[in-house]
Design a protein around this motif. Structure first.
Motif, PDB file in Angstrom:
ATOM      1  N   ALA A 288       0.792  -1.077  -0.034  1.00  0.00           N
ATOM      2  CA  ALA A 288      -0.005   0.206   0.097  1.00  0.00           C
ATOM      3  C   ALA A 288       0.825   1.150  -0.135  1.00  0.00           C
ATOM      4  N   ILE A 289       2.157   1.152  -0.071  1.00  0.00           N
ATOM      5  CA  ILE A 289       3.028   2.261   0.074  1.00  0.00           C
ATOM      6  C   ILE A 289       3.604   2.641  -1.523  1.00  0.00           C
ATOM      7  N   PRO A 290       3.375   3.761  -1.905  1.00  0.00           N
ATOM      8  CA  PRO A 290       3.782   4.088  -3.249  1.00  0.00           C
ATOM      9  C   PRO A 290       5.296   4.419  -3.212  1.00  0.00           C
ATOM     10  N   THR A 291       5.985   3.278  -3.511  1.00  0.00           N
ATOM     11  CA  THR A 291       7.481   3.498  -3.316  1.00  0.00           C
ATOM     12  C   THR A 291       8.007   4.412  -4.407  1.00  0.00           C
ATOM     13  N   GLN A 292       7.224   4.599  -5.507  1.00  0.00           N
ATOM     14  CA  GLN A 292       7.754   5.475  -6.538  1.00  0.00           C
ATOM     15  C   GLN A 292       8.172   6.866  -6.122  1.00  0.00           C
ATOM     16  N   LEU A 293       7.687   7.178  -4.848  1.00  0.00           N
ATOM     17  CA  LEU A 293       7.711   8.542  -4.522  1.00  0.00           C
ATOM     18  C   LEU A 293       9.139   8.589  -3.871  1.00  0.00           C
ATOM     19  N   GLY A 294       9.867   7.582  -4.066  1.00  0.00           N
ATOM     20  CA  GLY A 294      11.490   7.625  -3.340  1.00  0.00           C
ATOM     21  C   GLY A 294      12.418   7.977  -4.465  1.00  0.00           C
ATOM     22  N   ILE A 295      11.755   8.601  -5.363  1.00  0.00           N
ATOM     23  CA  ILE A 295      12.613   8.902  -6.778  1.00  0.00           C
ATOM     24  C   ILE A 295      13.626  10.125  -6.217  1.00  0.00           C
ATOM     25  N   ILE A 296      13.467  11.157  -5.347  1.00  0.00           N
ATOM     26  CA  ILE A 296      14.664  12.053  -5.199  1.00  0.00           C
ATOM     27  C   ILE A 296      15.821  11.549  -4.655  1.00  0.00           C
ATOM     28  N   PRO A 297      15.806  10.704  -3.433  1.00  0.00           N
ATOM     29  CA  PRO A 297      16.980  10.305  -3.025  1.00  0.00           C
ATOM     30  C   PRO A 297      17.464   8.980  -3.857  1.00  0.00           C
ATOM     31  N   LEU A 298      16.612   8.329  -4.871  1.00  0.00           N
ATOM     32  CA  LEU A 298      17.203   7.423  -5.709  1.00  0.00           C
ATOM     33  C   LEU A 298      18.045   8.167  -6.728  1.00  0.00           C
TER      34      LEU A 298
ATOM     35  N   LEU B 238       4.025  16.039 -10.979  1.00  0.00           N
ATOM     36  CA  LEU B 238       4.702  16.971 -11.779  1.00  0.00           C
ATOM     37  C   LEU B 238       5.558  17.992 -11.304  1.00  0.00           C
ATOM     38  N   TYR B 239       4.869  18.720 -10.072  1.00  0.00           N
ATOM     39  CA  TYR B 239       5.476  19.584  -9.275  1.00  0.00           C
ATOM     40  C   TYR B 239       6.648  19.273  -8.721  1.00  0.00           C
ATOM     41  N   ILE B 240       6.794  17.902  -8.286  1.00  0.00           N
ATOM     42  CA  ILE B 240       7.787  17.566  -7.465  1.00  0.00           C
ATOM     43  C   ILE B 240       8.968  17.450  -8.601  1.00  0.00           C
ATOM     44  N   TRP B 241       8.503  16.773  -9.794  1.00  0.00           N
ATOM     45  CA  TRP B 241       9.674  16.581 -10.827  1.00  0.00           C
ATOM     46  C   TRP B 241      10.255  17.797 -11.453  1.00  0.00           C
ATOM     47  N   ASN B 242       9.381  19.093 -11.380  1.00  0.00           N
ATOM     48  CA  ASN B 242       9.791  20.368 -11.900  1.00  0.00           C
ATOM     49  C   ASN B 242      10.671  20.904 -10.754  1.00  0.00           C
ATOM     50  N   MET B 243      10.388  20.773  -9.586  1.00  0.00           N
ATOM     51  CA  MET B 243      10.980  21.325  -8.529  1.00  0.00           C
ATOM     52  C   MET B 243      12.357  20.774  -8.529  1.00  0.00           C
ATOM     53  N   ALA B 244      12.676  19.514  -8.338  1.00  0.00           N
ATOM     54  CA  ALA B 244      14.067  18.935  -8.320  1.00  0.00           C
ATOM     55  C   ALA B 244      14.721  18.980  -9.566  1.00  0.00           C
ATOM     56  N   PHE B 245      14.302  18.673 -10.774  1.00  0.00           N
ATOM     57  CA  PHE B 245      14.832  18.475 -11.965  1.00  0.00           C
ATOM     58  C   PHE B 245      14.986  19.563 -12.986  1.00  0.00           C
ATOM     59  N   ASN B 246      14.159  20.665 -12.700  1.00  0.00           N
ATOM     60  CA  ASN B 246      14.203  21.744 -13.319  1.00  0.00           C
ATOM     61  C   ASN B 246      14.781  23.080 -12.309  1.00  0.00           C
ATOM     62  N   GLN B 247      14.564  23.161 -11.220  1.00  0.00           N
ATOM     63  CA  GLN B 247      14.670  24.012 -10.356  1.00  0.00           C
ATOM     64  C   GLN B 247      15.941  23.609  -9.278  1.00  0.00           C
ATOM     65  N   ASP B 248      16.248  22.474  -9.534  1.00  0.00           N
ATOM     66  CA  ASP B 248      17.504  21.963  -8.478  1.00  0.00           C
ATOM     67  C   ASP B 248      16.988  22.321  -7.283  1.00  0.00           C
ATOM     68  N   ARG B 249      15.795  22.026  -6.622  1.00  0.00           N
ATOM     69  CA  ARG B 249      15.743  22.358  -5.299  1.00  0.00           C
ATOM     70  C   ARG B 249      15.191  20.971  -4.808  1.00  0.00           C
ATOM     71  N   PHE B 250      16.203  20.061  -4.311  1.00  0.00           N
ATOM     72  CA  PHE B 250      15.918  18.674  -4.076  1.00  0.00           C
ATOM     73  C   PHE B 250      15.348  18.488  -2.770  1.00  0.00           C
ATOM     74  N   GLY B 251      15.917  19.684  -1.834  1.00  0.00           N
ATOM     75  CA  GLY B 251      15.184  19.238  -0.404  1.00  0.00           C
ATOM     76  C   GLY B 251      13.777  19.866  -0.525  1.00  0.00           C
ATOM     77  N   ARG B 252      13.388  21.001  -1.116  1.00  0.00           N
ATOM     78  CA  ARG B 252      12.006  20.899  -1.271  1.00  0.00           C
ATOM     79  C   ARG B 252      11.168  19.928  -1.918  1.00  0.00           C
ATOM     80  N   ALA B 253      11.658  19.509  -3.029  1.00  0.00           N
ATOM     81  CA  ALA B 253      10.973  18.357  -3.771  1.00  0.00           C
ATOM     82  C   ALA B 253      10.783  17.300  -3.003  1.00  0.00           C
ATOM     83  N   ALA B 254      11.909  16.970  -1.935  1.00  0.00           N
ATOM     84  CA  ALA B 254      11.603  15.707  -1.044  1.00  0.00           C
ATOM     85  C   ALA B 254      10.509  15.914  -0.196  1.00  0.00           C
TER      86      ALA B 254
END
Lengths: 293, 349
Positions: free
Chosen positions: A135-145, B272-288
């Motif tokens: 039930a956990i959307p693991t895709q949301l770990g994309i940032i650290p990955l 999409l907002y997360i993707w834009n924040m991280a990969f276009n704006q390079d703000r990984f902390g906020r995206a996370a």
């Protein structure tokens, strides 16, 4: 309708005399008409893409597009091949989806078999853990990955696309559910009595029994990996999969929509072929509860 | 067991090497089999998810790495950012516009398929056809169909003397267009899941209901729907998990634009907002931080779904029990009125 005028008791009596099975009756034209309309309606966007993708741009401006494809499909296709590296992307997609499928199948069957048929301390607790992670959307770990992939210098390689989905909790759950009923415990005990090691028992009893479920899980894993867009977009870089390459068709400054649609059709062909040969398996898999990977 | 009791007393030293090996095999093999899954899943599935939280507490960017520890600042910034709320609104709006009609249509199609059809397999395959078109291809096809200038839909609208719709500028129109893509691909798939549940309903139930005079519609609402409820909840939960992470369709709906999610961010979903924040704006902390908030929202909604469906189920059994009791009462009264010997029944009570 004529029975409506008869007394309720008469109807009941009549029905009691000849009970018609509800689902045994053949449905009428209305049903087939509805299903045909639904089919035509849902197939039309794809057909229209083929029609437009095989014509020149003038087809996009007329209110009623022609029903039959034009004669420019190969020319448009050649345009697609020169705009993006279609064949390279196709090859990448095949490599990525196949590797993921083989890995998921192997590890899921192994773990699913252990959970279904072997007794060990902590089995129930660990299985519960697997179910909870479903039930956990693991895709949301994309940032650290992504940060990790960058640090390892893997970005831009196919490995970066493949690694995060080498195993899935769903695969383990699915194989366990299937194997728990399908292999009799006696069979495993008999194999053990004959001196087979655990792994031999798994290989000669577990895997053959698991084959039908493996076919379904494999098909769905392949499709999920094939259709994935977000993660390959992030890590693929200059070495994209088919879905990412396809989207590049539209991001160009000058967009020719017949070329875009031709590309969409070309990219759909591999899965259409798969659908043609394995469609029944897909249907029975969905109906057996094989769900979104 | 009693006959073998002296053996353990001798201790394991009496066992040969092979026997010991075999015992170890039985005892430890299961762990070896499940370990690869847990190790890999921990590394690439769970660890990143938890590490998202750590990243979110930093002013992280790609060049400097972790940067400064900022505590919950990223969360504070995001929760005050109107674009964040805009993305949540878009996500939920698209999700609702797609899931409600989709489930209704899927249930209807499943009910139509749940008959003794000729060419069953063909019809089942026919509803699944859109599923083989990948989301990226779906987005390309539909972004042309809903194109403002020469799109199929607007061409038809103009030909019929209606005003063209600004699919890529108007918020609601854009949401409807994106929901259409999702519905197109998933309705048949969900119909097949619901069909499987409908086929598991015992035929006797329908037969006895029709003997009692229940028509087709009544049978559908009183037997079919309650029987498939668990499957329905399951479909709803998976649709929620997937729907709240929607990315490909809004990303590619108006891809020529520099800003993702439309000229006014009007269909910029949270992913999409997360993707834009991280990969276009390079703000990984906020995206996370956004990713973590979305994660919490999805898990919470999953839990609410689960408990709500459970309480509805128990409530309904209560209601139906009450209804049965009332009917029984009425029946007994009628019996009493009709049969003079009702005294006996009363005495029994």
């Amino acid at each position: 309708m004529s029975t409506a005028t008869a007394s309720p008791r008469a109807i009941v009596a009549e029905k009691r005399r000849a009970p018609r099975p509800i689902r045994g009756r053949r449905p009428g034209f209305l049903t087939y008409g509805l299903l045909t309309a639904w089919f035509v309606g849902s197939a039309y966007p794809l057909w229209w893409s083929f029609v437009a993708g095989s014509s020149d741009t003038s087809v996009l401006t007329v209110p009623y597009p022609p029903l039959l494809p034009g004669g420019r499909f190969w020319e448009n296709a050649r345009e697609v091949f020169t705009t993006i590296d279609f064949w390279g992307a196709l090859l990448n997609s095949v490599i990525v989806a196949s590797t993921i499928t083989i890995s998921v199948l192997f590890f899921s069957t192994l773990a699913g078999y252990a959970f279904a048929k072997l007794r060990f301390r902590g089995r129930n607790g660990l299985m519960l853990f697997v179910i909870l992670t479903l039930a956990i959307p693991t895709q949301l770990g994309i940032i650290p990955l992504f940060i990790l992939m960058k640090q390892f210098g893997w970005t831009g390689s196919l490995g970066a696309i493949i690694v995060p989905t080498l195993v899935t909790a769903f695969g383990v759950f699915f194989m366990r559910q299937y194997l728990v009923d399908v292999i009799p415990d006696e069979l495993i005990e008999a194999a053990r009595m004959d001196g087979a090691t655990q792994f031999r028992t798994f290989w000669h009893v577990g895997v053959p029994a698991a084959r039908p479920a493996m076919a379904i899980l494999g098909l769905f894993t392949f499709m999920t990996a094939w259709t994935d867009y977000l993660w390959p977009l992030i890590v693929a870089g200059s070495n994209p999969t088919l879905q990412v390459a396809l989207s590049q068709l539209q991001s160009a400054k000058y967009v020719n929509y017949t070329i875009v649609l031709c590309g969409a059709v070309l990219a759909t062909i591999p899965l259409l072929i798969l659908f043609f040969f394995a469609g029944r398996l897909l249907v029975s898999g969905i109906m057996a509860g094989a769900v979104k990977g | 067991m009693t006959t073998t009791s002296p053996a353990p007393a001798a201790g394991t030293s009496a066992l040969t090497f092979r026997q010991r090996l075999s015992r170890a095999d039985v005892k430890y093999s299961p762990y070896v089999y499940v370990a690869p899954f847990f190790i890999l899943f921990g590394l690439v599935g769970l660890f990143p998810l938890l590490y998202t939280f750590v990243v979110s507490l930093n002013d992280w960017d790609l060049l400097r790495g972790p940067g400064e520890w900022v505590g919950f600042d990223n969360y504070v910034i995001e929760l005050q950012d109107p674009w964040f709320w805009n993305s949540l609104f878009n996500t939920f709006s698209i999700f609702l516009i797609s899931s409600i009609p989709q489930l209704a249509a899927a249930t209807f199609i499943a009910a139509v398929l749940d008959q003794n059809l000729r060419g069953k397999t063909f019809w089942r395959l026919s509803v699944l056809l859109p599923y083989v078109v990948t989301p990226a291809a779906v987005a390309l096809i539909f972004s042309q169909i809903f194109s403002e200038q020469y799109g199929l839909v607007n061409n038809l609208l103009t030909a019929w003397g209606l005003d063209p719709v600004m699919w890529k500028h108007d918020t609601w129109a854009g949401h409807v267009a994106i929901a259409t893509m999702v519905n197109w691909r998933w309705t048949g798939y969900n119909a097949l899941i619901l069909l499987a549940a409908m086929q598991a309903v015992p035929t006797e139930l329908y037969e006895s209901a029709s003997l009692d005079g229940a028509g087709r519609v009544r049978r559908f609402f009183s037997i079919t729907l309650p029987s498939i409820r668990p499957t329905f909840v399951f479909v709803l939960i998976t649709a929620t998990i997937g729907g709240l992470q929607i990315f490909t369709e809004p990303k590619l709906f108006d891809a020529t634009r520099a800003t993702p999610g439309g000229a006014y961010h009007q269909f910029e979903t949270t992913t999409l907002y997360i993707w834009n924040m991280a990969f276009n704006q390079d703000r990984f902390g906020r995206a996370a931080a956004i990713a973590f908030i979305l994660l919490v929202i999805i898990v919470l909604i999953g839990l609410i779904n689960y408990f709500l469906s459970k309480s509805i189920a128990t409530n309904e059994t209560k209601i139906s029990r009450r209804r049965t009791a009332r009917r029984l009462d009425r029946y007994r009264q009628a019996e009493r009125a009709a049969v003079p010997a009702s005294i006996e029944i009363r005495q029994e009570r």
